[in-house]
Design an enzyme around this catalytic site. Structure first.
Site, PDB file in Angstrom:
ATOM      1  N   CYS A 109       0.873  -0.778  -0.085  1.00  0.00           N
ATOM      2  CA  CYS A 109       0.176  -0.159  -0.015  1.00  0.00           C
ATOM      3  C   CYS A 109       0.956   0.893   0.258  1.00  0.00           C
ATOM      4  O   CYS A 109       1.808   1.164   0.487  1.00  0.00           O
ATOM      5  CB  CYS A 109      -1.260  -0.226   1.574  1.00  0.00           C
ATOM      6  SG  CYS A 109      -1.890   1.503   1.648  1.00  0.00           S
ATOM      7  N   HIS A 250      -8.599  -3.443   2.949  1.00  0.00           N
ATOM      8  CA  HIS A 250      -8.025  -2.655   3.431  1.00  0.00           C
ATOM      9  C   HIS A 250      -7.507  -0.867   3.216  1.00  0.00           C
ATOM     10  O   HIS A 250      -7.539  -0.802   4.263  1.00  0.00           O
ATOM     11  CB  HIS A 250      -5.890  -3.306   2.818  1.00  0.00           C
ATOM     12  CG  HIS A 250      -5.050  -2.331   2.879  1.00  0.00           C
ATOM     13  ND1 HIS A 250      -3.905  -2.692   4.458  1.00  0.00           N
ATOM     14  CD2 HIS A 250      -4.186  -1.018   2.418  1.00  0.00           C
ATOM     15  CE1 HIS A 250      -3.285  -2.012   3.890  1.00  0.00           C
ATOM     16  NE2 HIS A 250      -3.545  -1.141   3.925  1.00  0.00           N
ATOM     17  N   HIS A 254      -8.407   2.588   5.592  1.00  0.00           N
ATOM     18  CA  HIS A 254      -7.658   3.895   5.298  1.00  0.00           C
ATOM     19  C   HIS A 254      -8.495   4.415   5.761  1.00  0.00           C
ATOM     20  O   HIS A 254      -8.561   5.678   5.793  1.00  0.00           O
ATOM     21  CB  HIS A 254      -6.433   3.932   4.456  1.00  0.00           C
ATOM     22  CG  HIS A 254      -5.932   3.306   4.659  1.00  0.00           C
ATOM     23  ND1 HIS A 254      -4.786   3.430   6.070  1.00  0.00           N
ATOM     24  CD2 HIS A 254      -5.047   2.553   4.152  1.00  0.00           C
ATOM     25  CE1 HIS A 254      -3.939   2.873   5.488  1.00  0.00           C
ATOM     26  NE2 HIS A 254      -4.038   2.362   4.449  1.00  0.00           N
TER      27      HIS A 254
HETATM   28 ZN   LIG Z   1      -2.069   1.359   4.281  1.00  0.00          ZN
END
Ligand SMILES: [Zn+2]
Ligand SMILES: *[C@@H]1O[C@H](CO)[C@@H](O)[C@H](O)[C@H]1NC(C)=O
Ligand SMILES: *[C@@H]1O[C@H](CO)[C@@H](O)[C@H](O)[C@H]1NC(C)=O
Ligand SMILES: *[C@@H]1O[C@H](CO)[C@@H](O)[C@H](O)[C@H]1NC(C)=O
Ligand SMILES: *[C@@H]1O[C@H](CO)[C@@H](O)[C@H](O)[C@H]1NC(C)=O
Ligand SMILES: *[C@@H]1O[C@H](CO)[C@@H](O)[C@H](O)[C@H]1NC(C)=O
Ligand SMILES: *[C@@H]1O[C@H](CO)[C@@H](O)[C@H](O)[C@H]1NC(C)=O
Ligand SMILES: [Zn+2]
Length: 293
Positions: A109, A250, A254
């Site tokens: 990421c 994922h 955030h």
């Molecule tokens: Zn991330």
């Protein structure tokens, strides 16, 4: 004479390795990091500045003034490397060894691991593995809407829609959030899409490999996938493909306000794995953020 000699000794002492990635068939990865096994303080190496850029991008330099983008292995690089090795529970040597190289060459990421939180300084939170963004930004509402909008074509909205819905569902199951797709002409809280290279935020994608996606902290709502990866929508993902659903879960973390987790069983772990469920650490994190204090 002297420069040649020292160069010769260094070449012999250090094994230069160009890491393509852990994936098979990855000969053509354009963004492969050039890393140097055994490299340590005092040496100068062509390309070492890429390691500095990598560590800076993910938050391992305390201050921007600490980064000297030369190919010289200085003590600030050593400190940044130690911080990185500590974060990933690798042997903390301050040198570039094979475990460190292997980690750095894994797709991940694009969101940084460590935020320059003035309260927190450069200390990692040791009590829990989950983290939040600086200042703990949160959504003030629980019913969020989303929209699909890409600037690069990778997969059709028709294919993406059920995947995204399942990914939101994972978080809805463990929180009080609900998610629904907004009508086409209405604004939405969250906007999800595929983009290539520069795409009108300050975080241009890097082409094939390395960075796969990124998303912004509350209440921004932007979630971007790097269109240059080999994305896969089924669950028979090959080793050289990236599972959209795993990455979506994922990135939605955030969007909701979670930072990265050092727990390899957490969906918020920064490096990519095929994983379509939350870990206990993720559940603890979202509950701590919204109900904790
Ligand atoms: Zn991330
Ligand atoms: C981190 O925070 C300190 C103090 O607030 C500041 O001086 C420094 O420039 C910041 N570093 C980065 C990389 O933002
Ligand atoms: C950066 O590194 C170069 C070469 O080692 C050195 O000459 C220069 O003074 C350094 N700059 C800073 C700001 O540390
Ligand atoms: C969240 O949902 C639980 C039930 O699942 C409820 O008891 C609680 O009051 C809700 N909290 C908020 C902040 O809405
Ligand atoms: C995508 O797949 C092609 C064909 O299998 C391969 O050549 C290429 O290296 C892959 N790209 C990435 C970023 O893995
Ligand atoms: C993949 O899909 C098959 C058939 O729908 C299912 O049986 C299997 O459990 C799935 N595997 C994963 C890892 O989700
Ligand atoms: C953090 O993650 C590690 C690795 O999974 C685990 O051993 C440890 O118990 C976790 N710590 C907390 C506080 O959950
Ligand atoms: Zn972006």
């Amino acid at each position: 004479m002297a420069p040649n000699l020292s160069h010769h000794i260094i070449s012999q002492a250090l094994l230069l390795l160009i890491i393509q990635s852990l994936f098979v068939n990855s000969e053509s990865h354009s963004r492969s990091l050039q890393l140097f096994e055994g490299a340590q303080k005092g040496y100068t190496f062509k390309g070492l500045n890429h390691v500095k850029q990598y560590l800076k991008a993910f938050g391992y330099y305390y201050s921007i003034n600490d980064v000297n983008f030369t190919d010289h292995f200085d003590s600030l690089l050593e400190s940044a490397l130690k911080a990185y090795q500590q974060y990933y529970r690798l042997e903390v040597t301050g040198k570039i060894n094979s475990d460190t190289m292997k980690k750095m060459s894994t797709p991940r990421c694009g969101v940084r691991d460590v935020f320059n939180d003035s309260n927190d300084g450069f200390k990692f939170r040791m009590v829990a593995n989950y983290t939040f963004f600086n200042g703990m930004p949160r959504w003030n509402k629980r019913q969020l809407t989303y929209k699909l909008r890409s600037s690069a074509y990778v997969i059709s909205d028709r294919q993406l829609r059920p995947i995204i819905a399942r990914a939101f569902g994972k978080w809805a199951d463990v929180s009080n959030f609900t998610f629904r797709e907004a009508w086409v002409f209405n604004p939405s809280d969250i906007v999800v899409g595929f983009h290539r290279r520069f795409h009108w935020d300050n975080y241009p994608f890097d082409g094939p490999g390395n960075i796969l996606a990124h998303a912004f902290a509350p209440e921004d709502g932007r979630l971007h996938y790097d269109a240059d990866e080999n994305w896969s929508t089924n669950n028979l993902t090959r080793l050289d493909q990236i599972d959209v659903e795993s990455v979506s879960i994922h990135e939605i973390g955030h969007i909701l306000g979670l930072g990265h987790s050092r727990d390899p069983n957490a969906i918020m772990y920064p490096y990519y794995r095929l994983k379509r469920n939350l870990g206990q650490d993720d559940i603890d994190g979202i509950r701590a953020l919204y109900f904790g204090r």
